[in-house]
Design a protein around this motif. Sequence first.
Motif, PDB file in Angstrom:
ATOM      1  N   ASN A  48     -18.995  53.071  23.733  1.00 44.47           N
ATOM      2  CA  ASN A  48     -18.973  53.293  25.124  1.00 44.47           C
ATOM      3  C   ASN A  48     -18.254  52.246  26.006  1.00 44.47           C
ATOM      4  O   ASN A  48     -18.785  51.479  26.662  1.00 44.47           O
ATOM      5  CB  ASN A  48     -20.432  53.211  25.651  1.00 44.47           C
ATOM      6  N   GLN A  49     -17.047  51.728  25.234  1.00 45.69           N
ATOM      7  CA  GLN A  49     -16.017  50.825  26.191  1.00 45.69           C
ATOM      8  C   GLN A  49     -16.805  49.316  25.996  1.00 45.69           C
ATOM      9  O   GLN A  49     -16.627  48.622  26.856  1.00 45.69           O
ATOM     10  CB  GLN A  49     -15.858  51.381  27.449  1.00 45.69           C
ATOM     11  N   ARG A  50     -17.619  49.006  25.150  1.00 46.96           N
ATOM     12  CA  ARG A  50     -18.258  47.813  25.020  1.00 46.96           C
ATOM     13  C   ARG A  50     -18.100  47.295  23.765  1.00 46.96           C
ATOM     14  O   ARG A  50     -18.040  47.971  22.580  1.00 46.96           O
ATOM     15  CB  ARG A  50     -19.775  47.830  25.427  1.00 46.96           C
ATOM     16  N   LYS A  51     -17.772  45.967  23.476  1.00 44.57           N
ATOM     17  CA  LYS A  51     -17.741  45.441  22.154  1.00 44.57           C
ATOM     18  C   LYS A  51     -19.003  45.280  21.341  1.00 44.57           C
ATOM     19  O   LYS A  51     -20.016  44.998  22.181  1.00 44.57           O
ATOM     20  CB  LYS A  51     -17.204  43.993  22.272  1.00 44.57           C
ATOM     21  N   TRP A  52     -18.858  45.780  20.290  1.00 47.32           N
ATOM     22  CA  TRP A  52     -20.022  46.340  19.541  1.00 47.32           C
ATOM     23  C   TRP A  52     -19.974  45.215  17.985  1.00 47.32           C
ATOM     24  O   TRP A  52     -20.646  44.157  18.173  1.00 47.32           O
ATOM     25  CB  TRP A  52     -20.132  47.657  19.027  1.00 47.32           C
ATOM     26  N   LYS A  53     -18.938  45.356  17.459  1.00 44.68           N
ATOM     27  CA  LYS A  53     -18.765  44.852  15.800  1.00 44.68           C
ATOM     28  C   LYS A  53     -17.544  44.393  15.576  1.00 44.68           C
ATOM     29  O   LYS A  53     -16.403  44.985  15.908  1.00 44.68           O
ATOM     30  CB  LYS A  53     -19.623  45.677  14.878  1.00 44.68           C
ATOM     31  N   ARG A  62     -31.523  39.866  19.187  1.00 46.70           N
ATOM     32  CA  ARG A  62     -31.158  40.653  17.829  1.00 46.70           C
ATOM     33  C   ARG A  62     -29.623  40.889  17.886  1.00 46.70           C
ATOM     34  O   ARG A  62     -28.964  41.430  16.939  1.00 46.70           O
ATOM     35  CB  ARG A  62     -31.928  41.708  17.620  1.00 46.70           C
ATOM     36  N   ALA A  63     -29.037  40.934  18.877  1.00 49.47           N
ATOM     37  CA  ALA A  63     -27.648  41.443  19.077  1.00 49.47           C
ATOM     38  C   ALA A  63     -26.736  40.628  18.640  1.00 49.47           C
ATOM     39  O   ALA A  63     -25.638  40.857  18.523  1.00 49.47           O
ATOM     40  CB  ALA A  63     -27.172  41.469  20.807  1.00 49.47           C
ATOM     41  N   ARG A  64     -27.117  39.098  18.245  1.00 46.69           N
ATOM     42  CA  ARG A  64     -26.245  38.328  17.731  1.00 46.69           C
ATOM     43  C   ARG A  64     -25.666  38.767  16.482  1.00 46.69           C
ATOM     44  O   ARG A  64     -24.411  38.529  16.164  1.00 46.69           O
ATOM     45  CB  ARG A  64     -26.857  36.958  17.522  1.00 46.69           C
ATOM     46  N   GLY A  65     -26.696  39.201  15.544  1.00 42.09           N
ATOM     47  CA  GLY A  65     -25.846  39.750  14.399  1.00 42.09           C
ATOM     48  C   GLY A  65     -25.266  41.048  14.293  1.00 42.09           C
ATOM     49  O   GLY A  65     -24.911  41.528  13.235  1.00 42.09           O
ATOM     50  N   PHE A 124     -14.760  47.826   4.634  1.00 46.17           N
ATOM     51  CA  PHE A 124     -16.202  47.566   5.807  1.00 46.17           C
ATOM     52  C   PHE A 124     -16.721  48.773   6.048  1.00 46.17           C
ATOM     53  O   PHE A 124     -15.950  49.878   6.417  1.00 46.17           O
ATOM     54  CB  PHE A 124     -15.448  46.787   6.832  1.00 46.17           C
ATOM     55  N   THR A 125     -18.092  48.624   6.256  1.00 46.36           N
ATOM     56  CA  THR A 125     -18.793  49.801   6.471  1.00 46.36           C
ATOM     57  C   THR A 125     -19.762  49.543   7.622  1.00 46.36           C
ATOM     58  O   THR A 125     -20.288  48.367   7.968  1.00 46.36           O
ATOM     59  CB  THR A 125     -19.842  50.146   5.359  1.00 46.36           C
ATOM     60  N   PHE A 126     -19.596  50.614   8.824  1.00 44.09           N
ATOM     61  CA  PHE A 126     -20.266  50.483  10.017  1.00 44.09           C
ATOM     62  C   PHE A 126     -21.405  51.612  10.117  1.00 44.09           C
ATOM     63  O   PHE A 126     -20.667  52.770   9.412  1.00 44.09           O
ATOM     64  CB  PHE A 126     -19.325  50.609  11.157  1.00 44.09           C
TER      65      PHE A 126
END
Length: 407
Positions: free
Chosen positions: A278-283, A393-396, A302-304
């Motif tokens: 949704n246009q936001r940085k995630w991983k 929890r979003a840090r990891g 790499f697996t997401f």
Amino acid sequence: MGHPPDTHSVRTPAGTTAAPGLTPDLTTPIPWLRWALVAAAVVAGILLASCLLCTVRCCHRGRRRKRPRDKEAVVPGTAELTTTTHLVQPELGNVASGPGGAQQWGRLQLSLEYNSGSQEIRVGLKQAADLRPRAPGGTADPYARLSLSPDAGRVHETKVRRGTLCPVFEETCSFHVLPAELPRTTLRVLLRDHRRLSQHRPMGVLSLPLGSVDLQHVLELWHPLGPPAAAEPEQTEELCFSLRYVPGSGRLTVVVLEARGLSPALADPYVKIQLMLNQRKWKRRKTSARKGTATPYFNEGFTFLVPFSQIQSVDLVLAVWARGPQLRAEPVGKVLLGARASGQPLQHWADMLAQARRPVAQWHRLQPAREVDQALALQGSPEPGPPRAHCPRARGNKRLPSTVCPS
């Protein structure tokens, strides 16, 4: 004194020795037998002459067949040839077909329209025809790449059309051009044959100076394609990776395989993988650096976790980074994939979704990092979210943003 006729004597023809008392029926068939022998001799002579005549004609035909057909067709001193079309195999480049006579590399239909208010030229790529196949009797997977010269700005790539030599594109793109720059601007359309794991084969190029075109009206014309050698040298930096998505478990696996065409002046290349939702940085993930090579081989996966309900809202960005002459890491180029991509990246993303649970590998040309960043920014500003301090929890980045900070 006369003697009475002798009734017992019979006159016989001269030259016969028939004895007296034989009847004429035994001697009359002799002349007809001679005529039969003469007729038989004449017939035998005619048959023998016919056989000799046939033998002479067959030998004469055999000598004519041994002569070369090309020499037989060309007569010195004559302006016309008597050869038929099946005696000469024409070259592929000399075959003309279609309206107006197609060139040896095919034809391209496009439309041009210039809007003086927005200072944009709109290019509509309609279709192509009579393209050259990979091999005689074969086919190709063509796509087109549009750009303006000398301005090396935005480049538009069409979708790949599978298994056709007459692709129908029906795609439109726009380029910003000032009115004063139109006379010295050239539109370049390069058609290439898509190959998943090898270098794409050029099929033809069109160079159309905009100064020679009347842009006051909407033009839709056929243009002949020129040889691919007339195309300008293009960016050679490429990255090969595979994508695999399992809808049931929501696992998106990205395997970075290798890169090629990097500048020897760059050192320690590596690849960054960025996933946006949704246009936001995630991983983010990145590979290890490869030293001392311009063609690094990574082979790292790499697996997401991406649920199927959100796969269309994901943007995947792969960027090649390396240390430049100033010993500072800088991006060499990027590749944007997802539902909002275009050209080959969009086709690769669609192939991944169509072939679920199977890895799909492909080479991609690296685009300028600024161009990819602008494409992401044009999608709109990201929605405001909670600060990181309120969401530890979003840090990891262990979960999706929608489940990390429940409202």
